[in-house]
Design a protein around this motif. Structure first.
Motif, PDB file in Angstrom:
ATOM      1  N   ARG A   1       0.816  -1.221   0.000  1.00  0.00           N
ATOM      2  CA  ARG A   1       0.000   0.000   0.000  1.00  0.00           C
ATOM      3  C   ARG A   1       0.847   1.268   0.000  1.00  0.00           C
ATOM      4  NH1 ARG A   1      -5.156   1.426   3.855  1.00  0.00           N
ATOM      5  NH2 ARG A   1      -5.501   3.492   2.989  1.00  0.00           N
ATOM      6  N   PHE A   2       1.992   1.245   0.670  1.00  0.00           N
ATOM      7  CA  PHE A   2       2.872   2.413   0.789  1.00  0.00           C
ATOM      8  C   PHE A   2       4.283   2.053   0.301  1.00  0.00           C
ATOM      9  CE2 PHE A   2      -0.204   2.434   4.315  1.00  0.00           C
ATOM     10  CZ  PHE A   2      -0.884   3.614   4.050  1.00  0.00           C
ATOM     11  N   PRO A   3       4.453   1.799  -0.989  1.00  0.00           N
ATOM     12  CA  PRO A   3       5.743   1.304  -1.491  1.00  0.00           C
ATOM     13  C   PRO A   3       6.882   2.319  -1.446  1.00  0.00           C
ATOM     14  CG  PRO A   3       4.254   1.719  -3.318  1.00  0.00           C
ATOM     15  CD  PRO A   3       3.462   1.922  -2.054  1.00  0.00           C
ATOM     16  N   THR A   4       6.588   3.609  -1.347  1.00  0.00           N
ATOM     17  CA  THR A   4       7.646   4.617  -1.405  1.00  0.00           C
ATOM     18  C   THR A   4       8.040   5.171  -0.038  1.00  0.00           C
ATOM     19  OG1 THR A   4       6.017   6.370  -1.743  1.00  0.00           O
ATOM     20  CG2 THR A   4       6.948   5.330  -3.713  1.00  0.00           C
ATOM     21  N   VAL A   5       7.444   4.680   1.030  1.00  0.00           N
ATOM     22  CA  VAL A   5       7.717   5.208   2.368  1.00  0.00           C
ATOM     23  C   VAL A   5       8.934   4.494   2.956  1.00  0.00           C
ATOM     24  CG1 VAL A   5       6.790   5.555   4.682  1.00  0.00           C
ATOM     25  CG2 VAL A   5       5.290   5.785   2.700  1.00  0.00           C
ATOM     26  N   LEU A   6      10.045   5.215   3.029  1.00  0.00           N
ATOM     27  CA  LEU A   6      11.281   4.618   3.529  1.00  0.00           C
ATOM     28  C   LEU A   6      11.216   4.310   5.022  1.00  0.00           C
ATOM     29  CD1 LEU A   6      13.945   6.683   1.573  1.00  0.00           C
ATOM     30  CD2 LEU A   6      13.084   4.382   1.102  1.00  0.00           C
ATOM     31  N   SER A   7      10.482   5.110   5.779  1.00  0.00           N
ATOM     32  CA  SER A   7      10.352   4.853   7.214  1.00  0.00           C
ATOM     33  C   SER A   7       9.701   3.500   7.474  1.00  0.00           C
ATOM     34  CB  SER A   7       9.536   5.955   7.887  1.00  0.00           C
ATOM     35  OG  SER A   7      10.178   7.187   7.766  1.00  0.00           O
ATOM     36  N   LEU A   8       8.741   3.137   6.655  1.00  0.00           N
ATOM     37  CA  LEU A   8       8.101   1.825   6.771  1.00  0.00           C
ATOM     38  C   LEU A   8       9.100   0.721   6.467  1.00  0.00           C
ATOM     39  CD1 LEU A   8       5.721  -0.134   7.041  1.00  0.00           C
ATOM     40  CD2 LEU A   8       5.147   0.398   4.663  1.00  0.00           C
ATOM     41  N   ARG A   9       9.896   0.912   5.440  1.00  0.00           N
ATOM     42  CA  ARG A   9      10.894  -0.097   5.091  1.00  0.00           C
ATOM     43  C   ARG A   9      11.909  -0.285   6.217  1.00  0.00           C
ATOM     44  NH1 ARG A   9      10.660  -2.063   0.252  1.00  0.00           N
ATOM     45  NH2 ARG A   9       9.201  -1.143  -1.213  1.00  0.00           N
ATOM     46  N   LEU A  10      12.304   0.811   6.862  1.00  0.00           N
ATOM     47  CA  LEU A  10      13.222   0.706   7.999  1.00  0.00           C
ATOM     48  C   LEU A  10      12.560   0.020   9.189  1.00  0.00           C
ATOM     49  CD1 LEU A  10      14.976   4.186   7.867  1.00  0.00           C
ATOM     50  CD2 LEU A  10      15.987   1.945   7.415  1.00  0.00           C
ATOM     51  N   GLU A  11      11.305   0.329   9.442  1.00  0.00           N
ATOM     52  CA  GLU A  11      10.580  -0.308  10.547  1.00  0.00           C
ATOM     53  C   GLU A  11      10.472  -1.813  10.315  1.00  0.00           C
ATOM     54  OE1 GLU A  11       8.911  -0.574  14.171  1.00  0.00           O
ATOM     55  OE2 GLU A  11       9.724   1.259  13.302  1.00  0.00           O
ATOM     56  N   TYR A  12      10.167  -2.208   9.100  1.00  0.00           N
ATOM     57  CA  TYR A  12      10.088  -3.634   8.770  1.00  0.00           C
ATOM     58  C   TYR A  12      11.455  -4.291   8.943  1.00  0.00           C
ATOM     59  CZ  TYR A  12       8.991  -7.884   6.096  1.00  0.00           C
ATOM     60  OH  TYR A  12       8.803  -9.192   5.695  1.00  0.00           O
ATOM     61  N   ALA A  13      12.512  -3.602   8.537  1.00  0.00           N
ATOM     62  CA  ALA A  13      13.865  -4.144   8.713  1.00  0.00           C
ATOM     63  C   ALA A  13      14.190  -4.321  10.195  1.00  0.00           C
ATOM     64  CB  ALA A  13      14.887  -3.223   8.055  1.00  0.00           C
ATOM     65  N   ARG A  14      13.794  -3.364  11.026  1.00  0.00           N
ATOM     66  CA  ARG A  14      14.010  -3.492  12.477  1.00  0.00           C
ATOM     67  C   ARG A  14      13.278  -4.712  13.023  1.00  0.00           C
ATOM     68  NH1 ARG A  14      12.648   2.081  12.596  1.00  0.00           N
ATOM     69  NH2 ARG A  14      14.539   3.288  12.435  1.00  0.00           N
ATOM     70  N   TRP A  15      12.043  -4.884  12.565  1.00  0.00           N
ATOM     71  CA  TRP A  15      11.254  -6.012  13.045  1.00  0.00           C
ATOM     72  C   TRP A  15      11.876  -7.342  12.620  1.00  0.00           C
ATOM     73  CZ3 TRP A  15       8.496  -9.931  10.636  1.00  0.00           C
ATOM     74  CH2 TRP A  15       7.733 -10.709  11.503  1.00  0.00           C
ATOM     75  N   LEU A  16      12.318  -7.415  11.366  1.00  0.00           N
ATOM     76  CA  LEU A  16      12.967  -8.637  10.895  1.00  0.00           C
ATOM     77  C   LEU A  16      14.228  -8.937  11.696  1.00  0.00           C
ATOM     78  CD1 LEU A  16      12.608  -8.210   7.033  1.00  0.00           C
ATOM     79  CD2 LEU A  16      11.505  -9.963   8.449  1.00  0.00           C
TER      80      LEU A  16
END
Length: 120
Positions: free
Chosen positions: A84-99
């Protein structure tokens, strides 16, 4: 969402998330919070070790009757958010933290490589 999880468990928490994500003003933070709650409160000692697949994918559950872990549900929430939000870098970083905190190093590496390709 936290109140829903605390008061009604996974079913109520997921119902609140379902209502929130349909709202026009829903942001990526709602998805990240839902995934975080699923991963932490769903994995609490008093919670069930697995959730019926019907709670996430009713059609698949009707066919198989399987259960999935709360960690898998959290991962699927993050994947939905990234779609849904493919361009949001903060989301990508949050997912990386979770992983990273989940110990999923192979998935973390794949996610980071895909994210770097996306921003190039």
């Amino acid at each position: 969402m936290r109140l829903g999880w605390r008061a009604g468990g996974a079913v109520e928490g997921r119902a609140v998330f379902a209502r929130a994500r349909r709202h026009a003003c829903c942001s990526w933070e709602v998805y990240a919070a839902a995934a975080h709650l699923e991963g932490t409160l769903g994995a609490a000692p008093d919670a069930a070790a697995a959730t019926p697949l019907a709670a996430v994918e009713p059609a698949a559950s009707a066919r198989t009757g399987l259960t999935i872990s709360h960690s898998e549900v959290a991962r699927r929430i993050y994947v939905l958010a990234l779609e849904r939000f493919p361009t949001v870098l903060s989301l990508r970083l949050e997912y990386a933290r979770w992983l990273r905190s989940s110990g999923e190093t192979v998935a973390l590496r794949a996610h980071l490589e895909a994210s770097l390709e996306r921003i190039r």
